[in-house]
Design a protein around this motif. Structure first.
Motif, short mmCIF file in Angstrom:
data_model
loop_
_atom_site.label_atom_id
_atom_site.label_comp_id
_atom_site.label_asym_id
_atom_site.label_seq_id
_atom_site.Cartn_x
_atom_site.Cartn_y
_atom_site.Cartn_z
N LEU A 50 -6.08 5.19 42.66
CA LEU A 50 -7.49 4.39 42.67
C LEU A 50 -7.78 3.70 41.55
CD1 LEU A 50 -10.01 7.15 44.27
CD2 LEU A 50 -8.88 5.11 45.52
N GLN A 51 -7.58 4.04 40.39
CA GLN A 51 -7.83 3.40 39.19
C GLN A 51 -9.43 3.02 39.24
OE1 GLN A 51 -5.81 3.20 36.45
NE2 GLN A 51 -4.32 4.26 37.67
N SER A 52 -9.61 1.59 39.00
CA SER A 52 -11.19 1.46 38.81
C SER A 52 -11.84 1.72 40.22
CB SER A 52 -11.25 0.19 38.19
OG SER A 52 -11.16 0.15 36.77
N VAL A 53 -11.11 1.56 41.19
CA VAL A 53 -12.14 1.81 42.60
C VAL A 53 -12.85 3.09 42.59
CG1 VAL A 53 -11.67 2.11 44.94
CG2 VAL A 53 -10.15 0.40 43.86
N VAL A 54 -12.37 4.01 41.52
CA VAL A 54 -12.89 5.30 41.72
C VAL A 54 -14.35 5.32 40.91
CG1 VAL A 54 -12.20 6.41 39.45
CG2 VAL A 54 -12.44 7.54 41.45
N LYS A 55 -14.56 4.14 40.13
CA LYS A 55 -15.59 4.00 39.44
C LYS A 55 -17.14 4.12 40.02
CE LYS A 55 -13.36 1.65 35.65
NZ LYS A 55 -13.06 0.27 35.00
N VAL A 56 -16.97 3.38 41.31
CA VAL A 56 -18.28 3.30 42.29
C VAL A 56 -18.49 4.57 42.76
CG1 VAL A 56 -16.92 2.59 44.11
CG2 VAL A 56 -19.54 2.09 44.05
N PHE A 57 -17.74 5.49 42.91
CA PHE A 57 -17.79 6.82 43.48
C PHE A 57 -18.25 7.79 42.59
CE2 PHE A 57 -14.79 4.82 46.49
CZ PHE A 57 -15.46 4.98 47.60
N SER A 58 -17.62 7.94 40.95
CA SER A 58 -18.24 8.67 40.28
C SER A 58 -19.71 8.40 39.84
CB SER A 58 -17.50 8.35 38.77
OG SER A 58 -16.31 7.91 39.20
N PHE A 59 -20.13 7.10 39.89
CA PHE A 59 -21.28 6.49 39.59
C PHE A 59 -22.33 7.33 40.63
CE2 PHE A 59 -24.92 3.29 39.72
CZ PHE A 59 -25.49 3.51 38.45
N MET A 60 -21.98 7.02 41.99
CA MET A 60 -22.72 7.64 42.90
C MET A 60 -23.08 9.23 42.83
SD MET A 60 -21.17 5.52 46.04
CE MET A 60 -22.05 6.21 47.44
N VAL A 61 -21.83 9.91 42.40
CA VAL A 61 -21.89 11.31 42.08
C VAL A 61 -22.87 11.67 41.14
CG1 VAL A 61 -20.77 13.56 41.34
CG2 VAL A 61 -19.81 11.81 43.39
N ALA A 62 -22.86 10.88 39.77
CA ALA A 62 -23.83 11.08 38.67
C ALA A 62 -25.03 10.81 39.11
CB ALA A 62 -23.25 10.30 37.55
N MET A 63 -25.15 9.55 39.71
CA MET A 63 -26.66 9.23 40.36
C MET A 63 -27.18 10.34 41.11
SD MET A 63 -27.51 5.26 41.10
CE MET A 63 -26.00 4.89 42.10
N CYS A 94 -25.45 11.24 50.68
CA CYS A 94 -26.00 10.41 49.37
C CYS A 94 -27.41 9.74 49.86
CB CYS A 94 -24.86 9.54 49.04
SG CYS A 94 -24.65 9.01 47.33
N SER A 95 -28.26 9.53 48.83
CA SER A 95 -29.45 8.98 49.38
C SER A 95 -29.28 7.36 49.66
CB SER A 95 -30.38 9.04 48.13
OG SER A 95 -30.12 8.12 47.23
N LYS A 96 -30.12 6.72 50.26
CA LYS A 96 -29.89 5.27 50.79
C LYS A 96 -30.10 4.40 49.45
CE LYS A 96 -31.42 5.35 55.50
NZ LYS A 96 -32.42 4.98 56.54
N GLU A 97 -30.67 4.89 48.57
CA GLU A 97 -31.11 4.15 47.25
C GLU A 97 -29.77 4.06 46.58
OE1 GLU A 97 -34.42 3.42 43.95
OE2 GLU A 97 -34.21 5.42 44.89
N VAL A 98 -29.15 5.29 46.46
CA VAL A 98 -28.00 5.29 45.63
C VAL A 98 -26.95 4.45 46.49
CG1 VAL A 98 -25.89 6.81 45.01
CG2 VAL A 98 -28.34 7.60 44.63
N ILE A 99 -26.86 4.48 47.59
CA ILE A 99 -25.67 3.45 48.02
C ILE A 99 -25.95 2.13 48.22
CG2 ILE A 99 -24.71 3.24 50.49
CD1 ILE A 99 -25.18 5.85 51.30
N HIS A 100 -27.31 1.91 48.13
CA HIS A 100 -27.69 0.31 47.99
C HIS A 100 -27.45 -0.04 46.50
CE1 HIS A 100 -30.18 -3.32 47.99
NE2 HIS A 100 -30.56 -2.72 46.96
#
Length: 306
Positions: A57-70, A216-222
């Motif tokens: 994945l390389q940097s593609v994973v960054k968006v998913f890690s951010f969502m998990v942390a949020m 995941c909350s709608k706000e996090v996905i947004h």
């Protein structure tokens, strides 16, 4: 399908204009001519190229890690450590951290992603990594694995990222020690997937999570989609937004996810996820064939989201 096939064949020729990433030795062995695309809706899918080939994945994973942390800490707490502002800098830039003594501008650059890695839920490195792999497994509906060869290759070539991590630690933005944050970050970048997995990941955003067991909350996905739109394609994000107009995230492995909230592409209709693998990348780190494909696709099927 003739129009879509033509777009794919045109884009496949563009691989000759890029080069595989060499700063990570394990990525340098990729076939520069490889090019695969998967498009998936809630009802059907279309695939071009070798869809079973695995890559990281390389940097593609960054968006998913951010969502998990949020999701774990809440948006207000995460914003204390990483911002959501775009930059015109390269993904591994260190300049703004030094000159402003400031938090990372966004989680799509390495400084932000390393900070996020330290904020993931769990007391140990293994638990932090698992928090993201479990989230991804719920999205794509199968187990994911870390490519250990790529991880070790990245770890032994990580001097620049280690320097970034030490500056983050000195400025008070890491919630774990440097080596743990770095190893979590690099292991997540080394998660192995195929192009159809990427398309399903993109569909998650297109449906706002309705197609998945991953909650995941709608706000996090947004917020995640907004970050993909403004920061997802390295320092070519502005041009990508202006001329292609889709939320997307790329990685130097040649991976791209792109999100169509509501469109028509041949017989696919409604929310559509697009996954691309083309390891021949341009100077900023984006798949050359992938960018060519999405440029033509957006124009031909009127996919601009603005």
């Amino acid at each position: 399908m003739k129009k879509l096939q033509g777009i794919y064949e045109y884009a496949a020729q563009m691989t000759a204009k890029g080069k595989v990433a060499t700063y990570i030795p394990a990525l340098a062995t990729a076939d520069p001519n490889a090019f695969a695309v998967s498009l998936v809706s809630m009802e059907d899918k279309i695939v071009f190229g070798e869809c079973t080939q695995l890559f990281t994945l390389q940097s593609v994973v960054k968006v998913f890690s951010f969502m998990v942390a949020m999701n774990h800490h809440g948006i207000k707490e995460i914003m204390r450590y990483v911002d959501v502002e775009p930059t015109g800098d390269s993904f591994d830039s260190i300049v703004r951290l030094e000159s402003h003594n400031n938090k990372p501008f966004n989680p799509m650059i390495n400084a932000g992603a390393i900070t996020v890695a330290s904020l993931l839920p769990g007391e140990t490195m293994h638990e932090k990594v698992k928090s993201v792999t479990l989230f991804l497994e719920k999205i794509i509906g199968k187990k994911v694995h870390i490519d250990n060869e790529v991880y070790l290759s990245e770890y032994h070539a990580a001097d620049y990222n280690r320097a970034i991590a030490y500056i983050l630690q000195a400025n008070g933005f890491l919630k774990s020690d440097v080596e743990e944050a770095l190893q979590v970050y690099l292991q997540l970048c080394s998660i192995s997937v195929n192009v159809e997995d990427l398309a399903v990941m993109a569909l998650y955003f297109a449906t706002n999570g309705k197609n998945s067991a991953a909650t995941c909350s709608k706000e996090v996905i947004h917020i995640a989609k907004a970050l993909m739109f403004t920061c997802g394609m390295y320092n070519a994000s502005g041009k990508f937004a202006a001329f292609i107009g889709l939320p997307a995230k790329s990685g130097v492995s040649g991976a791209i996810i792109a999100v169509v909230k509501n469109g028509t592409i041949e017989h696919l209709q409604g929310p559509i996820g697009i996954g691309i693998y083309g390891p021949a990348i341009d100077q900023v780190g984006n798949s050359v064939a992938g960018i060519a494909f999405l440029t033509q696709l957006s124009k031909e099927f009127d996919l601009f989201c603005l």
